[in-house]
Write a protein that holds these residues in place. Structure first.
Motif, PDB file in Angstrom:
ATOM      1  N   UNK A  28      38.469  46.539  44.440  1.00 50.01           N
ATOM      2  CA  UNK A  28      39.525  45.858  43.680  1.00 50.01           C
ATOM      3  C   UNK A  28      39.772  44.445  44.209  1.00 50.01           C
ATOM      4  N   UNK A  29      39.650  44.240  45.529  1.00 49.05           N
ATOM      5  CA  UNK A  29      39.773  42.880  46.064  1.00 49.05           C
ATOM      6  C   UNK A  29      38.665  41.986  45.516  1.00 49.05           C
ATOM      7  N   UNK A  30      37.443  42.473  45.522  1.00 51.66           N
ATOM      8  CA  UNK A  30      36.332  41.665  45.031  1.00 51.66           C
ATOM      9  C   UNK A  30      36.460  41.392  43.539  1.00 51.66           C
ATOM     10  N   UNK A  31      36.925  42.367  42.797  1.00 47.70           N
ATOM     11  CA  UNK A  31      37.180  42.139  41.373  1.00 47.70           C
ATOM     12  C   UNK A  31      38.252  41.062  41.201  1.00 47.70           C
ATOM     13  N   UNK A  32      39.278  41.111  42.022  1.00 52.70           N
ATOM     14  CA  UNK A  32      40.320  40.089  41.988  1.00 52.70           C
ATOM     15  C   UNK A  32      39.803  38.708  42.339  1.00 52.70           C
TER      16      UNK A  32
END
Length: 158
Positions: A100-104
């Motif tokens: 989710x961090x990388x998607x963000x």
């Protein structure tokens, strides 16, 4: 011939975002890795030279000041240029919040490469990880903070 250094971290208390290993390499002409599938995320930041990154049959020519992400469970391949082989740093990590961090940050299947605005700061962060030991809560907390700082600098590069 490749000259490389890798440091592995064995702390197991970080669940949200956990640094697994960091490293650096100065590659020889046409040095390659893969095709391979990895079980975790790995971000490479190119500091010199050029090469090519391939994921899902899509090739990306890259040069110093750019980087690429290797997502888990995907077939990837990368290779240094014949004339100007690249040097790079990398950080591998996992965790409940990693995807989710990388998607963000804007990394997804259509955007696996990026430009790096703060190359020297990122190099400094990754060099600091090499100096930390495996025996103290201080080192574990510092490694976590350096990983978060590394990702935050990538966000600023977007």
């Amino acid at each position: 011939m490749e000259k490389s250094f890798v440091k592995t971290y064995t702390f197991d208390t970080q669940k949200d975002l956990k640094l697994l290993f960091t490293g650096k390499a100065a590659c020889g002409a046409l040095h390659s890795f893969g095709p391979a599938v990895r079980p975790n995320f790995i971000i490479h930041v190119i500091t010199e030279g050029k090469g090519v990154y391939q994921i899902d049959n899509q090739k990306y020519p890259l040069t110093a000041g750019q980087g690429f992400i290797i997502p888990p469970d995907r077939l990837t391949f990368y290779q240094a240029d014949r004339e100007e082989p690249w040097s790079y740093y990398w950080a591998a990590f996992t965790g409940d919040l990693a995807a989710s961090y990388l998607e963000g940050l804007g990394f997804d299947q259509k955007h696996p490469v990026f430009y790096v605005e703060h190359l020297e700061k990122i190099r400094t962060i990754l060099e600091k990880t090499f100096l930390l030991d495996q025996t103290s809560i201080y080192s574990e907390l510092m490694l976590s903070s350096l990983l978060y700082e590394f990702l935050a600098l990538l966000q600023q590069s977007k």
